[in-house]
Design a protein around this motif. Structure first.
Motif: not given
Length: 86
Positions: A7-8, A12-22, A40-46
Motif C-alpha cells: 500500500t502506497r 496529501d498536500p500534493h494530492a490536492v493539486r492532483e500530483e502523486k508524490v509518495e 506528507a512528503c519530506t519537502d512538505c514536512f519541512k
C-alpha cells in the motif's frame, strides 16, 4: 493467490493539486479540539515545521523548575560581587 499487498501512501498536500508524490512523513495538527494527521512528503514536512509551532504533548508530566530560596540567591549574588571587587 495474492501473498503480499503493498500500500502506497501519497502526500496529501500534493494530492490536492492532483500530483502523486509518495509520503514518508506524518504531519500532526490540531483542528477543532482534536489532533489530526496528514500524510506528507519530506519537502512538505519541512515546510510545515518552519511555518508552524509543534504541538505540545500534555500527556507527559512537565518538570517543575526548582525554586531557589532567597537566602541561597543572595549568597550567590554576594559571592559574585566579592569576586568582581578583587
Amino acid at each position: 493467490m495474492v501473498t503480499e499487498v503493498f500500500t502506497r501512501k501519497y502526500c496529501d498536500p500534493h494530492a490536492v493539486r492532483e500530483e502523486k508524490v509518495e509520503a514518508t512523513e506524518v504531519i500532526q495538527f490540531a483542528w477543532e479540539g482534536t489532533v489530526r494527521e496528514v500524510d506528507a512528503c519530506t519537502d512538505c514536512f519541512k515546510e510545515h515545521e518552519v511555518r508552524f509551532e509543534p504541538l505540545v504533548d500534555y500527556s507527559r508530566p512537565v518538570k517543575k523548575q526548582r525554586r531557589v530560596t532567597k537566602k541561597a540567591a543572595s549568597d550567590a549574588a554576594d559571592g559574585a560581587t566579592t569576586e568582581d571587587d578583587e
